[in-house]
Design a protein around this motif. Structure first.
Motif, mmCIF file in Angstrom:
data_model
loop_
_atom_site.group_PDB
_atom_site.id
_atom_site.type_symbol
_atom_site.label_atom_id
_atom_site.label_comp_id
_atom_site.label_asym_id
_atom_site.label_seq_id
_atom_site.Cartn_x
_atom_site.Cartn_y
_atom_site.Cartn_z
ATOM 1 N N ALA A 126 11.461 75.545 26.397
ATOM 2 C CA ALA A 126 11.578 74.771 27.642
ATOM 3 C C ALA A 126 12.979 74.905 28.229
ATOM 4 O O ALA A 126 13.137 75.143 29.436
ATOM 5 C CB ALA A 126 11.249 73.308 27.375
ATOM 6 N N LYS A 128 14.009 76.751 31.770
ATOM 7 C CA LYS A 128 14.818 76.038 32.776
ATOM 8 C C LYS A 128 16.066 76.836 33.127
ATOM 9 O O LYS A 128 16.442 76.938 34.298
ATOM 10 C CB LYS A 128 15.221 74.652 32.265
ATOM 11 C CG LYS A 128 14.130 73.625 32.318
ATOM 12 C CD LYS A 128 14.665 72.288 31.814
ATOM 13 C CE LYS A 128 13.640 71.203 31.881
ATOM 14 N NZ LYS A 128 14.156 69.899 31.414
ATOM 15 N N ALA A 153 6.447 69.584 27.617
ATOM 16 C CA ALA A 153 5.055 69.280 27.979
ATOM 17 C C ALA A 153 4.597 70.158 29.131
ATOM 18 O O ALA A 153 3.432 70.572 29.179
ATOM 19 C CB ALA A 153 4.913 67.806 28.325
ATOM 20 N N ASP A 154 5.510 70.469 30.058
ATOM 21 C CA ASP A 154 5.176 71.318 31.204
ATOM 22 C C ASP A 154 5.495 72.789 30.958
ATOM 23 O O ASP A 154 4.755 73.670 31.398
ATOM 24 C CB ASP A 154 5.949 70.856 32.448
ATOM 25 C CG ASP A 154 5.550 69.463 32.884
ATOM 26 O OD1 ASP A 154 4.366 69.098 32.705
ATOM 27 O OD2 ASP A 154 6.425 68.725 33.384
ATOM 28 N N LEU A 155 6.611 73.067 30.254
ATOM 29 C CA LEU A 155 7.091 74.438 30.123
ATOM 30 C C LEU A 155 6.671 75.125 28.822
ATOM 31 O O LEU A 155 6.680 76.362 28.749
ATOM 32 C CB LEU A 155 8.624 74.456 30.233
ATOM 33 C CG LEU A 155 9.160 73.910 31.561
ATOM 34 C CD1 LEU A 155 10.677 73.756 31.504
ATOM 35 C CD2 LEU A 155 8.762 74.825 32.712
ATOM 36 N N ALA A 166 9.751 66.904 24.012
ATOM 37 C CA ALA A 166 9.054 66.314 25.163
ATOM 38 C C ALA A 166 10.050 65.924 26.251
ATOM 39 O O ALA A 166 9.798 66.152 27.441
ATOM 40 C CB ALA A 166 8.252 65.102 24.714
ATOM 41 N N LYS A 196 15.130 79.800 35.264
ATOM 42 C CA LYS A 196 14.846 79.360 36.626
ATOM 43 C C LYS A 196 16.141 79.084 37.380
ATOM 44 O O LYS A 196 16.299 79.495 38.546
ATOM 45 C CB LYS A 196 13.973 78.102 36.602
ATOM 46 C CG LYS A 196 13.543 77.614 37.965
ATOM 47 C CD LYS A 196 12.634 76.410 37.849
ATOM 48 C CE LYS A 196 12.261 75.901 39.232
ATOM 49 N NZ LYS A 196 11.410 74.713 39.173
ATOM 50 N N GLY A 228 11.237 68.697 28.535
ATOM 51 C CA GLY A 228 10.289 69.270 29.482
ATOM 52 C C GLY A 228 9.292 70.214 28.851
ATOM 53 O O GLY A 228 8.644 70.994 29.548
ATOM 54 N N PRO A 268 3.688 73.873 26.650
ATOM 55 C CA PRO A 268 2.669 72.933 26.183
ATOM 56 C C PRO A 268 1.973 73.369 24.897
ATOM 57 O O PRO A 268 1.616 72.522 24.071
ATOM 58 C CB PRO A 268 1.679 72.865 27.347
ATOM 59 C CG PRO A 268 1.880 74.138 28.093
ATOM 60 C CD PRO A 268 3.321 74.490 27.925
#
Length: 163
Positions: free
Chosen positions: A135, A139, A88-90, A83, A142, A86, A92
Motif C-alpha cells: 500500500a 501510494k 484495504a483499497d491498495l 489497514a 502514485k 490504506g 486487499p
C-alpha cells in the motif's frame, strides 16, 4: 623411581584393622595406591539413569508450546497498521489473507493447537506487513507519477515562455 609419601584416607573397611592413632604406619606411598582409587565405590547407575531420563524430560519440554500471546498481539498490530496505511483499497488480497490467518490462529488457540496458532500468527503478521508495504509503495508510485506530471507541465510552460 622415587616414591612420595603423602597422607591417604583409606576406605572405612580398610581402617578397621588400623590403629586409631596416626602414626607412620597409616601413611601410604603414592606408588602403593592404584590409579583411580579414591576409596569410594564406583557408581555408574546415576549417570545411566540421567542419560535415560534426560531425553524424556527434554521431549516433555519441547512438546509444551506456550500460548502465542506475543505473536497474536504482533499480528493484530500489523493488521491494524496495514489497514490504516490504506491496504484495504491498495492491497486487499494481502490484507484479507492476513485477517484470515489471524482468525485461524485465534481458532487454533481455542482448539489448543498452539504450534499451528503460532505459525498462523506469524504468517498473518508477514502478510499484514506485505499489505502495508504494498500500500505504501503504491501510494509512493502514485505520488511520484504526480510529481513527474507536474514537472512535465512546468517544462512545457518554460519552453512556451522562452519563445
Amino acid at each position: 623411581m622415587p616414591t612420595l609419601t603423602t597422607p591417604y584416607t583409606a576406605p572405612r573397611s580398610a581402617l578397621s584393622s588400623l590403629p586409631t592413632s596416626p602414626s607412620a604406619d597409616t601413611r601410604l606411598t603414592l606408588a602403593a595406591i592404584p590409579p583411580g582409587a579414591t576409596g569410594q565405590p564406583r557408581r555408574h547407575g546415576g549417570l545411566l539413569a540421567a542419560l535415560l531420563v534426560a531425553p524424556v524430560l527434554l521431549g516433555a519440554c519441547a512438546s509444551s508450546v506456550p500460548v502465542p500471546n506475543t505473536q497474536l498481539a504482533a499480528a493484530r498490530t500489523a493488521v491494524t497498521s496495514a489497514a490504516s496505511a490504506g491496504a484495504a483499497d491498495l492491497a486487499p488480497t494481502e490484507l484479507g489473507m492476513a485477517r484470515d490467518k489471524l482468525t485461524q490462529a485465534n481458532a487454533a488457540v481455542a482448539d489448543q493447537n498452539l504450534e499451528r496458532a503460532t505459525f498462523l500468527a506469524r504468517e498473518s503478521q508477514v502478510d499484514a506487513n506485505l499489505a502495508e508495504t504494498k500500500a505504501r509503495s503504491l501510494k509512493a508510485q502514485k505520488a511520484a507519477g504526480q510529481l513527474a506530471e507536474g514537472n512535465r507541465v512546468l517544462r512545457e510552460e518554460l519552453q512556451r515562455s522562452a519563445k
